[in-house]
Design a protein around this motif. Sequence first.
Motif, short mmCIF file in Angstrom:
data_model
loop_
_atom_site.label_atom_id
_atom_site.label_comp_id
_atom_site.label_asym_id
_atom_site.label_seq_id
_atom_site.Cartn_x
_atom_site.Cartn_y
_atom_site.Cartn_z
N ILE A 1 58.92 46.82 8.44
CA ILE A 1 59.33 47.96 7.63
C ILE A 1 60.10 47.50 6.39
O ILE A 1 59.91 48.04 5.28
CB ILE A 1 60.20 48.93 8.45
N ARG A 2 60.97 46.52 6.56
CA ARG A 2 61.76 46.04 5.41
C ARG A 2 60.86 45.48 4.31
O ARG A 2 61.28 45.39 3.16
CB ARG A 2 62.75 44.96 5.87
N ARG A 3 59.65 45.12 4.65
CA ARG A 3 58.71 44.58 3.66
C ARG A 3 57.64 45.59 3.27
O ARG A 3 56.64 45.24 2.65
CB ARG A 3 58.07 43.30 4.22
N GLY A 4 57.84 46.86 3.65
CA GLY A 4 56.88 47.90 3.30
C GLY A 4 55.53 47.71 3.97
O GLY A 4 54.50 48.14 3.44
N PHE A 5 55.53 47.08 5.16
CA PHE A 5 54.28 46.69 5.82
C PHE A 5 54.11 47.45 7.13
O PHE A 5 55.05 47.56 7.92
CB PHE A 5 54.32 45.18 6.08
N LEU A 6 52.91 47.96 7.34
CA LEU A 6 52.56 48.64 8.59
C LEU A 6 51.44 47.84 9.25
O LEU A 6 50.29 47.91 8.83
CB LEU A 6 52.09 50.07 8.31
N PRO A 7 51.76 47.05 10.28
CA PRO A 7 50.75 46.16 10.87
C PRO A 7 49.53 46.88 11.42
O PRO A 7 48.43 46.30 11.46
CB PRO A 7 51.52 45.43 11.98
N ASP A 8 49.67 48.14 11.84
CA ASP A 8 48.53 48.86 12.39
C ASP A 8 47.47 49.19 11.34
O ASP A 8 46.35 49.63 11.69
CB ASP A 8 48.99 50.17 13.06
N ASN B 1 54.40 36.56 3.64
CA ASN B 1 55.56 37.44 3.62
C ASN B 1 55.53 38.47 4.76
O ASN B 1 56.57 38.96 5.19
CB ASN B 1 55.65 38.17 2.27
N VAL B 2 54.32 38.78 5.24
CA VAL B 2 54.20 39.81 6.28
C VAL B 2 53.55 39.31 7.57
O VAL B 2 53.57 40.00 8.58
CB VAL B 2 53.40 41.03 5.76
N GLU B 3 52.97 38.13 7.54
CA GLU B 3 52.22 37.63 8.69
C GLU B 3 53.06 37.64 9.96
O GLU B 3 54.16 37.10 10.00
CB GLU B 3 51.74 36.21 8.41
N SER C 1 46.39 42.92 -3.46
CA SER C 1 47.49 42.47 -4.32
C SER C 1 48.72 42.15 -3.49
O SER C 1 49.37 41.12 -3.70
CB SER C 1 47.82 43.53 -5.37
N HIS C 2 49.06 43.04 -2.55
CA HIS C 2 50.12 42.80 -1.58
C HIS C 2 49.95 43.81 -0.44
O HIS C 2 49.00 44.59 -0.45
CB HIS C 2 51.51 42.87 -2.21
N PHE C 3 50.83 43.77 0.54
CA PHE C 3 50.56 44.46 1.80
C PHE C 3 51.39 45.72 2.02
O PHE C 3 51.61 46.11 3.16
CB PHE C 3 50.72 43.47 2.96
N HIS C 4 51.82 46.37 0.95
CA HIS C 4 52.43 47.69 1.11
C HIS C 4 51.34 48.68 1.52
O HIS C 4 50.16 48.51 1.20
CB HIS C 4 53.08 48.14 -0.20
#
Length: 513
Positions: free
Chosen positions: A482-489, A472-474, A445-448
């Motif tokens: 972090i500002r997008r609630g995304f953890l690339p790992d 949005n996170v690529e 749904s999204h990448f949080h």
Amino acid sequence: MSAALRSLGENPRRILVTGATGFVGSRLAQILRLAGHTVTATGRSPYRTTDRDNFVSADISNFEAVKKLCNDKEFVFHCAAWTSPWGTLKEHRRINVLGTKNIVEGCRSEKVARLVHVSSTAIFFQFEDRLEILDHEPIPSKFSSPYAQSKAEAEEVVNHAIRDGLNAYIVRARAVFGPGDHALLPRFLNAARQGRLRQIGNGQNWNDLTYIDNLMLGLILAADPSRPTGVCTITNGEPVKLWEVLHRVLSETNHPIPSRQIPYSLARRAAQMLEWKHRLFRQKGEPAITQYGVGLLAKNQTFLSSAAVNDLDYKPIITVTAGVERTIDALKSRNEALPLDSAPAVNVRFFSTGYLEANRSLAEKNGVRQKTRFHALVALIDHPKHGLTLFDTGYSGDFFDATRRFPYRPYRWATHVITKPQWRIDKQLQSHGIEPSEIKRILISHFHADHIAALSSFTSSDFVSLANAWRNVEGRTGFSAIRRGFLPDLLPKHFSKSLHLIEHLHHPGFGDF
């Protein structure tokens, strides 16, 4: 369908349609199949088509893949294109020019009876008023966008092949609309819904539009191998005042009609600034508005195609008025649910993979400061035809690994996550007799973090995401992520190879889905 029988013959033909996940290609493939022909549809992702049984996923910039697609085909309709008004010339050339070269060579090597190449009237647009543009007017030396330039270069590829003996015809499409369109009218509706739509100019500009069924007729007529080679423009042949049509669609679909007008010169300068900012900061996606888009909304542009009549015996079958009415009906029907007896029986089970504790005000507007558990839910969807699908993967212990160091550590401090090894979704599935390898795909749904923390457990699944969610996170790392609630790992190493992006499906759908 009668045109498909007349032009291609009553006996079933072997046909390739490229770009079959797009508006034009998907509709064309559907019509040709209904006429009884054997159609191979190809595009970038099987998840962008509703007819996956006859779909072959392929990259047309790969010649070997294209040659294989053209093998044993009698007719080829080349609808595939990179149509974004934004992006680099290199990106557009890879699909629109190199892809066309490969299609041409594939048709030559496999001795295809007729190639129909879909081009665009964008090649003529010069940010100025032009009326009754003819088929064989000189193509400008400078172009309004990389898309326009790449389409002009692709035309030259086909024209060169025609001069060398290839039986081919070029059809320039103009402002195509109708049910299933997600590029023309829906963009205006979305902008109006968000309060961003403004009328550019005085609203008196005349434009040609093309209803989808009229373009289908033109393409199918052009496929007749006994007709001349050449080029034509397909339109409805009845220019309209663009903003009058837009106002009608907005009104009948209960969208706000823009009350403000912006002078063309001011709008174009604003678009220039947005484009400059986008390039300077290397922002993802495309600007909210481009100079090309501003020009299309404000300038007169109509076409006069004698070749469509002389070469193809083309005559529009649906008027603009009727086409607009059908489109409005389709837009309204998107909010009507399908009858239950027409839908497949799908089983859905829900699992909680953990939760975080926070005040209700975190999720509810005007919510009270009451500590609440927000569960990270996962849905297991069992479809009778498409097998097992997960909607998100929820939390897992990977969250703590991904937030062990800075700058990601504050994510852990800000979200008091509670999860246990046995709550991990792959472990819960195994307790129900389902192995991770049995999951065909995961809809993201999204990448949080609470939606993707267990992706690494599914090494053989496809990942499917909305294009905007991924863009949005690529490529984001550090505080930008972090500002997008995304953890690339949290993304597994094979993620990019298994990812399928969805801009839209060319199907009316139902409800909010």
